[in-house]
Design a protein around this motif. Structure first.
Motif, PDB file in Angstrom:
ATOM      1  N   PRO B  23       0.826  -1.217   0.000  1.00  0.00           N
ATOM      2  CA  PRO B  23       0.000   0.000   0.000  1.00  0.00           C
ATOM      3  C   PRO B  23       0.859   1.265   0.000  1.00  0.00           C
ATOM      4  O   PRO B  23       1.992   1.265   0.473  1.00  0.00           O
ATOM      5  CB  PRO B  23      -0.784  -0.118   1.306  1.00  0.00           C
ATOM      6  CG  PRO B  23       0.073  -0.944   2.203  1.00  0.00           C
ATOM      7  CD  PRO B  23       0.799  -1.914   1.309  1.00  0.00           C
ATOM      8  N   GLU B  24       0.306   2.329  -0.567  1.00  0.00           N
ATOM      9  CA  GLU B  24       0.958   3.648  -0.507  1.00  0.00           C
ATOM     10  C   GLU B  24       0.863   4.210   0.909  1.00  0.00           C
ATOM     11  O   GLU B  24      -0.186   4.101   1.548  1.00  0.00           O
ATOM     12  CB  GLU B  24       0.240   4.610  -1.455  1.00  0.00           C
ATOM     13  CG  GLU B  24       0.784   4.631  -2.855  1.00  0.00           C
ATOM     14  CD  GLU B  24       0.160   5.803  -3.619  1.00  0.00           C
ATOM     15  OE1 GLU B  24       0.639   6.948  -3.495  1.00  0.00           O
ATOM     16  OE2 GLU B  24      -0.831   5.561  -4.327  1.00  0.00           O
ATOM     17  N   ILE B  32       0.161   3.165  10.154  1.00  0.00           N
ATOM     18  CA  ILE B  32      -0.002   1.709  10.058  1.00  0.00           C
ATOM     19  C   ILE B  32       0.430   1.224   8.672  1.00  0.00           C
ATOM     20  O   ILE B  32       0.967   0.119   8.534  1.00  0.00           O
ATOM     21  CB  ILE B  32      -1.437   1.243  10.388  1.00  0.00           C
ATOM     22  CG1 ILE B  32      -1.430  -0.277  10.617  1.00  0.00           C
ATOM     23  CG2 ILE B  32      -2.438   1.621   9.317  1.00  0.00           C
ATOM     24  CD1 ILE B  32      -2.661  -0.829  11.236  1.00  0.00           C
ATOM     25  N   LEU B  33       0.248   2.055   7.664  1.00  0.00           N
ATOM     26  CA  LEU B  33       0.698   1.671   6.312  1.00  0.00           C
ATOM     27  C   LEU B  33       2.220   1.569   6.297  1.00  0.00           C
ATOM     28  O   LEU B  33       2.793   0.646   5.706  1.00  0.00           O
ATOM     29  CB  LEU B  33       0.195   2.686   5.286  1.00  0.00           C
ATOM     30  CG  LEU B  33      -1.339   2.709   5.122  1.00  0.00           C
ATOM     31  CD1 LEU B  33      -1.802   3.976   4.404  1.00  0.00           C
ATOM     32  CD2 LEU B  33      -1.841   1.474   4.389  1.00  0.00           C
ATOM     33  N   MET B  36       3.138  -1.654   8.153  1.00  0.00           N
ATOM     34  CA  MET B  36       2.921  -2.824   7.286  1.00  0.00           C
ATOM     35  C   MET B  36       4.090  -2.978   6.308  1.00  0.00           C
ATOM     36  O   MET B  36       4.656  -4.054   6.147  1.00  0.00           O
ATOM     37  CB  MET B  36       1.621  -2.662   6.481  1.00  0.00           C
ATOM     38  CG  MET B  36       0.352  -2.770   7.306  1.00  0.00           C
ATOM     39  SD  MET B  36      -1.094  -2.068   6.438  1.00  0.00           S
ATOM     40  CE  MET B  36      -1.424  -3.357   5.224  1.00  0.00           C
ATOM     41  N   TYR B 120      -5.053  -7.521   4.589  1.00  0.00           N
ATOM     42  CA  TYR B 120      -4.591  -7.020   3.281  1.00  0.00           C
ATOM     43  C   TYR B 120      -4.184  -8.173   2.366  1.00  0.00           C
ATOM     44  O   TYR B 120      -4.274  -8.063   1.134  1.00  0.00           O
ATOM     45  CB  TYR B 120      -3.427  -6.045   3.466  1.00  0.00           C
ATOM     46  CG  TYR B 120      -3.274  -5.073   2.317  1.00  0.00           C
ATOM     47  CD1 TYR B 120      -4.295  -4.173   2.023  1.00  0.00           C
ATOM     48  CD2 TYR B 120      -2.130  -5.054   1.525  1.00  0.00           C
ATOM     49  CE1 TYR B 120      -4.166  -3.286   0.967  1.00  0.00           C
ATOM     50  CE2 TYR B 120      -1.995  -4.165   0.474  1.00  0.00           C
ATOM     51  CZ  TYR B 120      -3.016  -3.280   0.200  1.00  0.00           C
ATOM     52  OH  TYR B 120      -2.896  -2.399  -0.846  1.00  0.00           O
TER      53      TYR B 120
END
Lengths: 295, 295
Positions: B23-24, B32-33, B36, B120
């Motif tokens: 994810p971007e 959190i992105l 990850m 995800y």
């Protein structure tokens, strides 16, 4: 319609459905299977599967896939509560008067039981592919469920909520939290019901909008009840948001404006539902109940 | 074939594939992105996507779905490490010389980042349904992935492993842990590769058996290395199993019997692969490498 009686009856029907989808407690991994079932059977109003099934009925659905998806959305909701209650998160020993999963089974098992439930939700939903040969609607339902539960849905909202604790946040960020943390799974519930019932694209859009408004109103009503209710009615301490320095809609806009906003969202959601040619009187009552509930 | 060079090259190719699916890092849920992506890019041999892709090549697959599924299996492997490292689990501050996710981002974010990655993984795999119109193989791959990752697969194995810490366990239970904790995801990797490449039922059964044997041999080899290797070669302390009173295959059967068992599993897996009419020399080298590796 005696709403409370209807709700109790339909929740019991969903309870039976969910029980059929719970794992058997046997084998070497018995403890985690027990922990999963313990958290799934710890009560709850089963609102998400109910919204899914009632939206599905609204569009006269006839796919067998509705059952595994209804069970799956409750598993996702439940895993999020199990992890929310962990010591590193909200550190709650009780929920709805019952010991939380990690306080019964230990912290490691609390983490693993949450993981297992999230995974089991998708394992359960994936059984839909074996129930019918038309995989198109099932595939779309799967995409909706994964998106709304994840980092662009519920988990994203939880994260920003956790990060914002004890901090000043903007009104925009508060909306973001409400929309994702509470709203996303309600959107998933209603939208999946519509998709599995093969509602048109236009109908799906209306349903997603209604669900978004209901989810937001639901959360603002939560803020209002925290200020205006009593311990007896609510079953949990009131005024806890202020005590915890929690940013809420009420703190931003005041109690009157909050009530007006709930009303505005409610009227708009009802108008949208009324614009559909299909009807399900219980669904309308259910949405109204969710928005205007007193506990 | 210079195996080390080939491995490095192919791992780099998979690295690029994985990066396309990450994810971007933007929006309110930026933290959190980042967490990850941090855990996904913390190194690792990318063995599971490699096994999936090489099995897929063995059967000359041509479905676009292989890419999202390859990324998804690495996300599931990674989330399991993130949660394994948590204070309530193994409490590890470092993994492969890098700080673990929770030691960088805090414990709450460690839990949520793991949840987000697991979700995800399924969100990513579900994009396969938009890549082609034949949903049958994708649906079967989805069912395999959810089952092998969950309470009847990897999570089930983790749970029994956690519960057995410091306890005497039976040989049968040890086999159960090995088969599920390590074996299940290796089985999923190879089986999904075969399914997406539309291998026959019989071929799928052979692949699942090979994967099970390789997974078990891989884990027994781990036990052997813990006794026979050196800190320099292994990059982590040796003798840790005995120190931690951990039940291992070596503790049950002794080092010689353990080596014999690895050899037996290896020979059988190679025989099975050789019985297929399709050939992929690199896959055979890869399986041999996994079984006989020295670190």
């Amino acid at each position: 319609m005696d709403m409370q009686l209807e709700l109790t009856y339909r929740a019991q029907e969903i309870e039976k459905l969910i029980q059929r989808y719970l794992p058997e407690e046997k084998g070497y991994q018995k403890t985690i299977l027990e922990a999963m079932n313990y958290s799934m059977l710890a009560g709850g109003k089963r609102l998400r599967p109910m919204l899914m099934i009632e939206t599905y009925k609204l569009f006269a659905g006839s796919s067998k896939s509705i059952e595994p998806f209804a069970a799956a959305i409750e598993m996702i909701h439940t895993y999020s509560l199990v992890h929310d209650d962990l010591p590193a998160m909200d550190n709650d020993e009780y929920r709805r008067g019952k010991k939380t999963t990690h306080s019964v089974y230990g912290e490691a098992m609390g983490i693993l039981a949450g993981d297992a439930l999230l995974n089991y939700a998708y394992e359960t939903a994936a059984t839909a592919f074996s129930l019918d040969t038309d995989h198109v609607a099932d595939a779309k339902a799967f995409q909706i469920l994964t998106k709304k539960a994840g980092v662009y849905g519920m988990v994203g909202g939880q994260t920003v909520d956790v990060e914002s604790e004890g901090q000043e946040i903007s009104r925009d960020k508060l909306d973001f939290i409400y929309r994702l943390k509470t709203g996303a799974l309600i959107e998933a519930s209603m939208l999946i019901g519509a998709v599995l019932a093969k509602a048109t694209e236009e109908e799906q859009q209306i349903i997603e909008k209604v669900a978004g408004e209901v989810g937001l109103a639901f959360q603002i009503q939560d803020d209002i009840l925290d200020v205006t209710s009593t311990l007896e009615v609510l079953g949990k301490p009131i005024g806890s948001d202020k005590k915890n320095h929690k940013a809420t809609y009420v703190a931003f806009e005041g109690i009157e404006k909050a009530k007006e906003e709930v009303e505005r969202l409610s009227v708009d959601a009802m108008d949208q539902i009324a614009s559909l040619s299909e009807k399900n009187p219980f669904l309308i009552e259910l949405l109204r109940y969710l928005i205007h509930r007193e506990k």
